[in-house]
Design a protein around this motif. Structure first.
Motif, PDB file in Angstrom:
ATOM      1  N   ILE A 224       0.834  -1.205   0.000  1.00  0.00           N
ATOM      2  CA  ILE A 224       0.000   0.000   0.000  1.00  0.00           C
ATOM      3  C   ILE A 224       0.865   1.250   0.000  1.00  0.00           C
TER       4      ILE A 224
ATOM      5  N   PHE B 123      -7.514   3.241  -4.445  1.00  0.00           N
ATOM      6  CA  PHE B 123      -7.014   2.908  -3.108  1.00  0.00           C
ATOM      7  C   PHE B 123      -8.079   2.204  -2.267  1.00  0.00           C
TER       8      PHE B 123
ATOM      9  N   LEU C 231      -7.808  -1.245  -3.561  1.00  0.00           N
ATOM     10  CA  LEU C 231      -6.550  -1.826  -3.099  1.00  0.00           C
ATOM     11  C   LEU C 231      -6.645  -2.233  -1.631  1.00  0.00           C
ATOM     12  N   THR C 232      -7.249  -1.380  -0.803  1.00  0.00           N
ATOM     13  CA  THR C 232      -7.408  -1.699   0.621  1.00  0.00           C
ATOM     14  C   THR C 232      -8.291  -2.929   0.815  1.00  0.00           C
TER      15      THR C 232
ATOM     16  N   VAL D  19      -6.314  -5.958  -0.130  1.00  0.00           N
ATOM     17  CA  VAL D  19      -5.337  -6.308   0.905  1.00  0.00           C
ATOM     18  C   VAL D  19      -6.026  -7.001   2.080  1.00  0.00           C
TER      19      VAL D  19
END
Length: 354
Positions: free
Chosen positions: A169, A201, A204-205, A208
């Motif tokens: 990240i 993002f 992406l978070t 993850v």
């Protein structure tokens, strides 16, 4: 051991059987959790408790006395009190909690309590006599060091995974920051690009978090292998056991978390409203958490044996032994799969002889 074949169970069946086991063995499970976690929660509350203005009376009493919500949340109230300012020994107590009590709980109490639940579920699964509280604890403590060592190793792996995902990240954030500066230098970095960055993002978070949950679940079933003496570590066996079962396990724990967190939140609000936020109130909330704690472990243990049925053929050996011992049972006679948590029906021997 019951010489019948075991059948896989769905999410609802696993949770239903877990709650049935909880009701049936409530006293045994509660005593185990109280013995293991009671002293820890007591010391934790004594170390973290801070006396404040509203802790002596309940929220209901304060409402009856005419206090508004603004009065309860104003500066100096319980909700905005900073214990580090009021107590010079606060940092030392927090260090004692983090460096001593938490490792004892994570490496000792947690794996031992899970192992006790696994042994209880195993006895119920195979129709064995349910061990007493002392016997369950002795069985668990016999494997204490393998349990603690495998838990420590699993914790190191998960911390390393967490750090690795966090680095990913950070790398993407730096790339976007540098790219944004170049875009501002040579042109406009429009609102569309900002919105695209935010969406990226967010995705992406979420990715993850999903990746962390995936590996966490795939490696989390090491404890039953170690508790039953089948492995010294068990992480590799856990990875194989949970193959093609991630979404089912994820759904099970999601439903379980919603049920238990909602229940605990309601109970804690009731306790706070009736008894206030004092030490006794916090101890009562801890007691409720201890009583409910085995409900987190039972679906874990039941789903472990369900995975053994699905992937390792648990129960097939007993079926083969039954078939060899009774040659009259040929292929034309269909054997109904056996749910290990259903009470077996008694056999009428007179009717069978007829």
């Amino acid at each position: 051991m019951q010489n019948t074949s075991l059948r896989p169970m769905g999410i609802g069946r696993i949770l239903d059987r877990s709650f049935q086991l909880y009701r049936k063995h409530f006293v045994t499970l509660t005593l185990i959790m109280l013995i293991l976690y009671g002293p820890f929660y007591l010391l934790e509350q004594l170390l973290t408790y801070q006396e404040t203005a509203i802790t002596s009376t309940s929220i209901l009493d304060q409402i009856r006395s005419g206090k508004s919500l603004q009065d309860m949340f104003e500066t100096g109230s319980y909700f905005q009190n900073n214990p580090s300012v009021q107590d010079e020994n606060y940092i030392g107590r927090m260090l004692l909690l983090v460096l001593v009590l938490l490792p004892i709980m994570l490496l000792g109490l947690f794996p031992t309590s899970v192992a006790s639940v696994v042994h209880l579920v195993k006895a119920s699964l195979f129709g064995e006599e349910i061990p007493s509280v002392g016997q369950l604890l002795r069985k668990s403590f016999r494997r204490f060091w393998p349990l603690a060592g495998s838990t420590f190793l699993d914790g190191l792996i998960m911390v390393g995974l967490y750090i690795g995902l966090a680095i990913i990240i950070v790398i993407f954030a730096l790339i976007f920051v540098v790219g944004g500066k170049f875009s501002n230098a040579f042109g406009n970095f429009g609102g569309g690009a900002v919105a695209l960055t935010v969406v990226f993002f967010i995705l992406l978070t979420l990715g993850v978090l999903f990746g962390f949950c995936y590996f966490f679940l795939r490696w989390s079933y090491y404890l039953p292998f170690v508790a039953l003496g089948e492995e010294s570590i068990g992480i590799g066996r856990s990875w194989k056991l949970t193959r093609k079962s991630f979404w089912r396990l994820f759904g099970m724990y999601l439903v379980l978390s919603l049920i238990l967190y909602l229940f605990l939140a309601v109970i804690q609000l009731i306790i706070a409203a009736v008894f206030g936020m004092g030490l006794w109130s916090q101890l009562l909330q801890s007691l409720v958490s201890i009583v409910v704690m085995s409900l987190w472990y039972l679906p874990y243990a039941v789903s472990f044996f369900d995975l053994k049925v699905r992937n390792e053929g648990l129960g097939l050996e007993g079926l083969m032994e039954q078939t060899m011992a009774n040659p009259a049972l040929d292929n034309s006679e269909e054997l109904e799969p056996f749910d290990p948590f259903d009470d077996p029906k008694p056999i009428d021997l007179d009717k069978k002889n007829e």
